[in-house]
Design a protein around this motif. Structure first.
Motif, PDB file in Angstrom:
ATOM      1  N   SER A   1      78.181  37.988   2.626  1.00  0.00           N
ATOM      2  CA  SER A   1      78.517  38.683   3.871  1.00  0.00           C
ATOM      3  C   SER A   1      78.105  37.839   5.071  1.00  0.00           C
TER       4      SER A   1
ATOM      5  N   GLU B   1      76.252  37.639   8.497  1.00  0.00           N
ATOM      6  CA  GLU B   1      75.130  38.375   9.091  1.00  0.00           C
ATOM      7  C   GLU B   1      74.656  37.663  10.352  1.00  0.00           C
TER       8      GLU B   1
ATOM      9  N   SER C   1      70.558  39.759   7.206  1.00  0.00           N
ATOM     10  CA  SER C   1      70.672  41.173   7.546  1.00  0.00           C
ATOM     11  C   SER C   1      69.336  41.737   7.982  1.00  0.00           C
TER      12      SER C   1
ATOM     13  N   PRO D   1      73.814  44.732   3.458  1.00  0.00           N
ATOM     14  CA  PRO D   1      74.761  43.937   4.238  1.00  0.00           C
ATOM     15  C   PRO D   1      75.223  44.698   5.474  1.00  0.00           C
TER      16      PRO D   1
ATOM     17  N   ILE E   1      82.234  41.628   4.476  1.00  0.00           N
ATOM     18  CA  ILE E   1      82.134  40.893   3.221  1.00  0.00           C
ATOM     19  C   ILE E   1      83.202  39.816   3.242  1.00  0.00           C
TER      20      ILE E   1
ATOM     21  N   SER F   1      78.806  49.231   5.047  1.00  0.00           N
ATOM     22  CA  SER F   1      78.793  47.993   4.274  1.00  0.00           C
ATOM     23  C   SER F   1      78.783  48.283   2.783  1.00  0.00           C
TER      24      SER F   1
ATOM     25  N   ALA G   1      85.045  46.819   4.170  1.00  0.00           N
ATOM     26  CA  ALA G   1      84.465  45.489   3.940  1.00  0.00           C
ATOM     27  C   ALA G   1      84.647  44.586   5.154  1.00  0.00           C
TER      28      ALA G   1
ATOM     29  N   ASP H   1      82.305  44.684  10.962  1.00  0.00           N
ATOM     30  CA  ASP H   1      81.281  43.711  11.336  1.00  0.00           C
ATOM     31  C   ASP H   1      80.311  44.361  12.321  1.00  0.00           C
TER      32      ASP H   1
END
Lengths: 232, 226
Positions: A209, A211, A216, A221, A225, B32, B83, B86
């Motif tokens: 992922s 970050e 993170s 996460p 992804i 997430s 997914a 963000d």
């Protein structure tokens, strides 16, 4: 119209987010979004400004039937279902490359007498759905190579991954159920040796992922992804 | 994991915390995990956010059956796109609310369901006239202007809202909360379309610069403190 012009972009974004941009104009604007990072940025900024206003709207509990219908629809539908399998099959076509990399990594991971080959997992790009954040990361894939005893793991990018400054890539192991476990940060541009003990135990696959720098902040996460791969 | 509902209201060290951002940490984690296929997390996400989203959708799309259809579509799409969310780019509640609002606005186009409006609005610059103008519209639900002022209480946004003229505020509130188009706002306020357009435009630009100044002040304050 010149959508690169900041003032116009900002005005249109504001009208789009308030909902005043309607009809064909609204649809035209939505079509422009994927190709115009400036417009997308302006839309996001207006959403950040205005959406908190909705906090005061009286919540309305939906009838239980709504959740039942949602559940029925997502049954068997894993997020990013297509890319996961299809691209894995796709990558298997490149087994020659895979083997070459795997052998190289095998030497790196278990130096003396590497009789057993390492387990290789290909992490392929999770499809960026429409409306996903602007081109932060170029599509690329990783290979994760794990020593047969699961004690050491090396990740290696197959293509150069370009990333914004101030972001990190974090590797996760995916258990059959529940929250993913962090395996730490991995480098976007070179091999990373991951040592977390038994990385294979209770793991069905891996994910990477995006970050904030340093990983993170929450232990789960938080970013999109980018790559996923299943342990075969 | 702390439950935001039960958590006593605390202020974070750096910036003034609102519920909106307090909730975002937990919601980000849920999103997430949902993105990785965790259904339980997705169910919790639904539990925590669906009533808010339905409230937002119902202001725009007042047919409850249609509103619930929209809600269903929104969550199915969220599951598929989770997914790609963000957390570093947007707050989850902002993202979810935007998705839901977009669907609701699109549904107006399809169904041509016009929100019921009282047209007894005289757009006077007299500030006192704005009170309760829309009460008859929304039954016992708070009118758009009341929502604006309540929302304002909760955030720094309040000061910025106060900078707007009464007409600017009315026009933005009608558009944003009830999903009215420019011409519908003009009809509702009995003002020429061009006038309403320029009110809205100026209101939004004023809000923007005011909020940007507030963010700047916050940033200065938090960088000044250790």
């Amino acid at each position: 119209m010149d959508y690169g012009q900041p003032n116009l972009a900002d005005r249109l974004a504001a009208e789009y987010v308030t909902g005043m941009l309607r009809g064909p104009a609204r649809r035209r604007f939505e079509k422009l979004l994927p190709a115009h990072p400036g417009l997308r940025g302006a839309v996001r900024a207006w959403q950040d400004r205005l959406m908190p206003l909705t906090a005061e709207i009286t919540p309305q509990r939906p009838s239980p039937a709504v959740w039942q219908r949602i559940e029925a629809k997502i049954q068997g539908a894993v997020p990013m279902p297509e890319p996961w399998w299809r691209r894995l099959a796709f990558w298997r076509g490149f087994s020659a490359i895979g083997t070459a990399v795997a052998v190289g990594l095998a030497l790196l991971v278990v130096s003396p007498g590497p009789v057993q080959p390492p387990i290789v997992v290909v992490l392929s790009a999770a499809a960026p759905p429409p409306g996903s954040p602007e081109g932060v990361v170029a599509p690329a894939s990783f290979i994760a190579s794990i020593s047969p005893d699961g004690r050491a793991m090396v990740t290696k990018p197959l293509v150069n991954v370009s990333m914004e400054a101030g972001r990190s890539l974090e590797l996760w192991s995916l258990p059959p159920q529940g929250a993913p476990r962090s395996l730490g940060l991995i480098a976007p541009d070179k091999a990373t040796v991951v040592q977390r003990g038994k990385v294979l135990e209770g793991t069905t696959g891996f994910a990477v992922s995006l970050e904030p720098a340093g990983g993170s902040p929450t232990g789960a996460p938080t970013g999109p992804i980018l790559y996923v791969g299943k342990l075969l | 994991m702390p439950e935001p509902e039960n958590k006593p209201k605390t202020r974070s060290k750096s910036a003034p915390a609102s519920d909106w951002s307090d909730r975002s940490v937990e919601l980000s984690a849920l999103l997430s995990r949902a993105g990785l296929g965790d259904r339980a997390s997705f169910a919790t996400l639904y539990e925590r956010t669906s009533a808010h989203l339905l409230g937002v959708v119902l202001r725009i799309q007042r047919d409850r059956a249609l509103a619930e259809d929209i809600l269903q579509e929104v969550y199915v799409n969220v599951w598929r796109a989770a997914a790609s969310f963000d957390a570093a780019q947007s707050q989850p509640l902002t993202w979810l609310t935007s998705v839901a609002r977009n669907r609701a606005i699109d549904s107006l186009r399809r169904a041509h369901v016009q929100p019921q409006l009282q047209t007894n609005l005289s757009a006077s610059s007299d500030e006192s006239e704005e009170t309760n103008v829309y009460d008859a519209v929304a039954d016992e639900a708070p009118g758009p202007l009341e929502l604006l002022s309540r929302a304002s209480d909760a955030r720094a946004l309040g000061t910025c809202m106060e900078n707007l003229t009464a007409q600017q505020r009315q026009s933005v509130a009608l558009a944003f909360f009830d999903g009215l188009s420019h011409s519908e706002v003009a009809d509702a306020m009995r003002e020429p379309l061009g006038t309403v357009k320029s009110w809205v435009r100026r209101a939004l630009m004023s809000l923007k610069s005011c909020l940007e100044a507030a963010v700047q002040r916050d940033a200065n304050r938090s960088s000044a403190s250790p």
